[in-house]
Motif scaffolding. Structure first.
Motif, PDB file in Angstrom:
ATOM      1  N   THR A   7      11.383  -3.331  -4.937  1.00  0.00           N
ATOM      2  CA  THR A   7      12.295  -3.005  -3.847  1.00  0.00           C
ATOM      3  C   THR A   7      11.488  -3.031  -2.552  1.00  0.00           C
ATOM      4  N   PRO A   8      12.000  -3.690  -1.506  1.00  0.00           N
ATOM      5  CA  PRO A   8      11.256  -3.671  -0.234  1.00  0.00           C
ATOM      6  C   PRO A   8      11.101  -2.233   0.270  1.00  0.00           C
ATOM      7  N   ARG A   9       9.902  -1.870   0.633  1.00  0.00           N
ATOM      8  CA  ARG A   9       9.589  -0.510   1.083  1.00  0.00           C
ATOM      9  C   ARG A   9       8.903  -0.546   2.446  1.00  0.00           C
ATOM     10  N   THR A  10       8.903   0.605   3.107  1.00  0.00           N
ATOM     11  CA  THR A  10       8.103   0.756   4.322  1.00  0.00           C
ATOM     12  C   THR A  10       6.723   1.244   3.900  1.00  0.00           C
ATOM     13  N   LEU A  72      10.212   1.046  11.774  1.00  0.00           N
ATOM     14  CA  LEU A  72      10.435   0.525  10.414  1.00  0.00           C
ATOM     15  C   LEU A  72      11.187   1.485   9.486  1.00  0.00           C
ATOM     16  N   GLY A  73      11.378   2.716   9.925  1.00  0.00           N
ATOM     17  CA  GLY A  73      12.005   3.716   9.047  1.00  0.00           C
ATOM     18  C   GLY A  73      10.944   4.581   8.384  1.00  0.00           C
ATOM     19  N   PRO A  74      11.379   5.600   7.614  1.00  0.00           N
ATOM     20  CA  PRO A  74      10.433   6.525   6.989  1.00  0.00           C
ATOM     21  C   PRO A  74       9.455   5.801   6.063  1.00  0.00           C
ATOM     22  N   VAL A  75       8.212   6.222   6.109  1.00  0.00           N
ATOM     23  CA  VAL A  75       7.170   5.623   5.267  1.00  0.00           C
ATOM     24  C   VAL A  75       7.412   6.002   3.802  1.00  0.00           C
ATOM     25  N   GLU A  76       7.390   5.010   2.933  1.00  0.00           N
ATOM     26  CA  GLU A  76       7.616   5.235   1.501  1.00  0.00           C
ATOM     27  C   GLU A  76       6.355   5.027   0.661  1.00  0.00           C
ATOM     28  N   VAL A  77       5.455   4.187   1.171  1.00  0.00           N
ATOM     29  CA  VAL A  77       4.206   3.903   0.456  1.00  0.00           C
ATOM     30  C   VAL A  77       3.047   4.098   1.429  1.00  0.00           C
ATOM     31  N   VAL A  78       2.093   4.943   1.047  1.00  0.00           N
ATOM     32  CA  VAL A  78       0.898   5.139   1.863  1.00  0.00           C
ATOM     33  C   VAL A  78      -0.304   4.573   1.114  1.00  0.00           C
ATOM     34  N   LYS A 122      12.037  14.351   1.210  1.00  0.00           N
ATOM     35  CA  LYS A 122      13.419  14.144   1.655  1.00  0.00           C
ATOM     36  C   LYS A 122      14.069  12.993   0.888  1.00  0.00           C
ATOM     37  N   GLN A 123      13.309  11.895   0.698  1.00  0.00           N
ATOM     38  CA  GLN A 123      13.891  10.720   0.028  1.00  0.00           C
ATOM     39  C   GLN A 123      13.677  10.729  -1.488  1.00  0.00           C
ATOM     40  N   ARG A 124      12.967  11.757  -1.974  1.00  0.00           N
ATOM     41  CA  ARG A 124      12.639  11.870  -3.411  1.00  0.00           C
ATOM     42  C   ARG A 124      12.007  10.588  -3.954  1.00  0.00           C
ATOM     43  N   PHE A 125      11.133  10.032  -3.128  1.00  0.00           N
ATOM     44  CA  PHE A 125      10.375   8.834  -3.517  1.00  0.00           C
ATOM     45  C   PHE A 125       9.118   8.764  -2.662  1.00  0.00           C
ATOM     46  N   GLY A 126       8.027   8.420  -3.290  1.00  0.00           N
ATOM     47  CA  GLY A 126       6.804   8.190  -2.526  1.00  0.00           C
ATOM     48  C   GLY A 126       5.736   7.589  -3.413  1.00  0.00           C
ATOM     49  N   ARG A 127       4.933   6.731  -2.815  1.00  0.00           N
ATOM     50  CA  ARG A 127       3.785   6.164  -3.519  1.00  0.00           C
ATOM     51  C   ARG A 127       2.554   6.426  -2.650  1.00  0.00           C
TER      52      ARG A 127
END
Length: 240
Positions: A7-10, A72-78, A122-127
């Motif tokens: 899935t495309p992520r920020t 780009l929106g909230p960061v999902e992958v750091v 908040k998004q219940r997702f993170g890498r």
């Protein structure tokens, strides 16, 4: 028609203006992600959103995140990649040489991940993907500061996993070995040959090979992997 497995992520890559960080940003862009890069100077590859930031300054990191979120929106992958070295034998290493490296490589990762965690929850997702090093577990003469900072990322990832794992957040460590970069190119040829002898694969790695491991850990396919250390070192650190 095949559906993409990612899935495309920020994505945020710290220290993405050169070397391994640059290659990671390039790979993430190629995978279709929205990629932001922070660096103290320079910029990331074409297609990335570059922000000047210093991981040793929490206010600078906060401002960078605010700019990235707006663009780009909230960061999902750091990808916590920013790092420095100040190699010196223990007896000659000043306290400042030690604390400076810890502050950028370890506390810098803390500042970035802490700021990212708000959106993760908040998004219940993170890498979270920490870029460590083979010397973090293998050790390196003259690198008490650097190896300590890189080893500590393993404990960091595993604690984040226990703390946030139930909230859809994973935290893993990629530990590169000797990778062909500007830094390794500056080593004398005989030293390079010596290092190559110790590597079972018989060659240095490419930054793109590290980037592939990182992009996989960020993908949907790796959603059940957390607290892991993935070596990309041609077999150099086996068992460490």
């Amino acid at each position: 028609m095949t559906t993409p497995s990612t899935t495309p992520r920020t994505v945020l890559v710290t220290g993405g203006n050169r070397g391994i960080g640059y290659a990671i940003a390039e790979e993430m862009i190629a995978q279709g992600h929205r990629v932001a890069v922070t660096a103290r100077s320079g910029s990331g590859p074409e297609g990335s959103f570059s922000v000047v930031a210093d991981v040793s300054d929490a206010a600078s990191i906060d401002a960078a995140f605010t700019a990235i979120e707006a663009e780009l929106g909230p960061v999902e992958v750091v990808v916590a990649n920013a790092g420095i070295t100040k190699d010196m034998l223990l007896m000659r290493m000043s306290e400042e040489d030690f604390t400076d490296v810890i502050d950028v490589n370890l506390t810098g990762a803390f500042r970035v991940v802490k700021r990212a965690s708000k959106a993760f929850l908040k998004q219940r997702f993170g890498r979270v993907i920490f870029i460590s090093s083979v010397v973090g577990l293998y050790g390196g003469a003259g690198q008490v500061n650097y190896s300590s900072s890189k080893a500590a990322l393993v404990g960091f990832a595993r604690s984040v996993t226990r703390e946030l794992g139930a909230r859809g957040v994973t935290a893993n460590v990629v530990a590169p070995g000797f990778i062909e970069t500007d830094m390794t190119a500056e080593l004398p040829e005989e030293q390079q040959a010596e290092y190559r002898k110790a590597i079972p694969a018989g060659r240095y790695g490419q930054a793109s090979e590290v980037a592939k491991a990182v992009s996989w850990l960020a993908s949907d396919d790796a959603g059940y992997i957390s607290g892991a250390v993935i070596p990309v070192d041609g077999g150099l650190g086996m068992g460490h």
